[in-house]
Design a protein around this motif. Structure first.
Motif, short mmCIF file in Angstrom:
data_model
loop_
_atom_site.label_atom_id
_atom_site.label_comp_id
_atom_site.label_asym_id
_atom_site.label_seq_id
_atom_site.Cartn_x
_atom_site.Cartn_y
_atom_site.Cartn_z
N ASP A 130 15.60 -10.60 9.08
CA ASP A 130 16.60 -11.75 9.59
C ASP A 130 18.19 -11.28 9.24
N LYS A 131 18.31 -10.87 8.99
CA LYS A 131 20.08 -11.20 8.75
C LYS A 131 20.47 -9.47 8.67
N HIS A 132 19.01 -8.64 9.53
CA HIS A 132 20.05 -7.05 9.87
C HIS A 132 20.19 -6.73 8.82
N GLU A 133 19.58 -6.41 7.69
CA GLU A 133 19.99 -5.98 5.69
C GLU A 133 18.89 -4.34 6.30
N ILE A 134 18.52 -4.73 6.32
CA ILE A 134 16.92 -3.60 6.82
C ILE A 134 16.02 -3.90 7.58
N ASP A 135 16.15 -2.26 7.70
CA ASP A 135 16.01 -0.96 9.10
C ASP A 135 13.81 -1.25 9.23
N VAL A 136 13.45 -0.80 7.74
CA VAL A 136 12.19 -0.72 8.08
C VAL A 136 11.75 -1.62 6.55
N GLY A 137 10.17 -1.90 6.57
CA GLY A 137 10.03 -2.68 5.58
C GLY A 137 8.73 -2.26 5.00
N PHE A 138 8.32 -2.40 4.23
CA PHE A 138 7.20 -1.72 3.58
C PHE A 138 5.89 -3.17 2.60
N SER A 139 5.62 -3.56 3.31
CA SER A 139 4.66 -5.11 2.87
C SER A 139 3.88 -5.54 3.42
N CYS A 150 4.23 -4.17 13.12
CA CYS A 150 3.82 -4.28 11.80
C CYS A 150 2.29 -3.17 12.11
N LEU A 151 2.28 -1.98 11.64
CA LEU A 151 1.11 -0.59 11.39
C LEU A 151 0.56 -1.00 10.41
N ASN A 152 -0.37 -1.18 10.18
CA ASN A 152 -1.35 -1.40 8.94
C ASN A 152 -1.10 0.63 7.79
N ILE A 153 -1.00 0.72 6.72
CA ILE A 153 0.00 2.22 6.13
C ILE A 153 -1.54 2.56 5.24
N TYR A 154 -2.00 1.29 4.61
CA TYR A 154 -3.72 1.75 3.52
C TYR A 154 -4.16 0.08 3.26
N ASN A 155 -5.18 0.08 2.46
CA ASN A 155 -5.74 -1.24 2.56
C ASN A 155 -5.72 -1.26 0.73
N ASP A 156 -5.30 -2.74 0.28
CA ASP A 156 -5.29 -2.37 -1.19
C ASP A 156 -6.42 -3.57 -1.44
N LEU A 176 -1.48 -3.05 3.77
CA LEU A 176 0.10 -2.61 3.39
C LEU A 176 0.49 -2.15 4.47
N GLU A 177 1.69 -2.57 4.89
CA GLU A 177 1.65 -2.47 6.55
C GLU A 177 3.34 -2.02 6.68
N ILE A 178 3.88 -1.23 7.87
CA ILE A 178 4.99 -0.87 7.36
C ILE A 178 6.07 -1.29 8.81
N GLN A 179 7.04 -2.27 8.55
CA GLN A 179 7.14 -2.95 9.28
C GLN A 179 8.75 -3.01 10.19
N TYR A 180 8.73 -2.99 11.25
CA TYR A 180 10.13 -3.11 11.93
C TYR A 180 10.69 -3.77 13.14
#
Length: 218
Positions: A54-63, A76-82, A187-191
């Motif tokens: 929201d604050k444009h402090e990151i470009d990519v997230g793993f969450s 949001c794209l899936n990376i793997y399932n825990d 777990l997703e990669i988000q941007y």
């Protein structure tokens, strides 16, 4: 390979426990291909990543997946399932079980990661209790994962958490699979949906191309 672009850095937020096994390898691969790009890694909870976007402090997230009512601007794209596990004190009676059912926890003191730290995970676990018509006795909601593990090792209660918690310091705790093969924690990669940075595009593309490596390491 070089690109003429407006920025030569990328800021990546990540969940430590979920990413510890692969984030170093992934960043090394990226830096080898793009040596002129400075990578900044920032350990963040899921909620901190939402705020940082929201604050444009990151470009990519793993969450973890973000509830749909809270996500209007992220791809949001899936990376793997825990998978979910039950974290029990090593001398607890349930520590001898091969699998633990939610019904086994109805009389136990429950410790869950604070909803504000991991809203999607909290909602998922709460939903599992609700499906079984169990009202959990939640006695603590720590804001970080290591505190949760410390409280379990101190025999204050039992926790439900992703199995990636095994990457943290778990002395005094045992992780027992939660019964139900369908219980997955993605777990997703988000941007940002409106991203215009080719560096971000390349990092996302490399991450997706290395999903098998990430799964093998996780």
């Amino acid at each position: 390979m070089k690109y003429e672009c407006e920025i030569w850095h990328i800021r990546i937020g990540y969940l430590a426990s979920a990413c510890f096994s692969f984030i170093g390898k992934l960043v090394r691969l990226f830096s080898t291909q793009f040596p002129n790009v400075r990578v900044q890694l920032v350990e963040m909870t899921s909620q901190e990543q939402i705020n940082a976007f929201d604050k444009h402090e990151i470009d990519v997230g793993f969450s973890r997946p973000i509830p749909s009512n809270m996500n209007t601007r992220l791809d949001c794209l899936n990376i793997y399932n825990d998978r979910l596990v039950v974290v029990v004190p090593e001398l607890h009676a349930l520590s001898t079980y091969e699998h633990i059912a939610i019904s086994d926890l109805k009389d136990e003191n429950i410790i869950l990661l604070n909803r504000m730290s991991a809203v999607g995970l909290f909602n998922k676990i709460s939903g599992i209790f609700h499906q079984e018509k169990i009202n959990p006795n939640i006695i603590s909601q720590p804001s970080n994962m290591q505190t949760l593990l410390t409280e379990v090792s101190a025999e204050l209660g039992i926790a439900i958490a992703p199995s990636c918690f095994a990457n943290l310091y778990t002395k005094g705790c045992l992780l027992v699979p939660l019964m139900g093969a369908e219980i997955k924690v993605p777990l997703e990669i988000q941007y940002m949906t409106n991203n215009t940075s080719i560096i971000v595009e390349e990092f996302v593309k490399m991450t997706i191309q290395n999903k098998k490596l990430i799964n093998d390491l996780s």
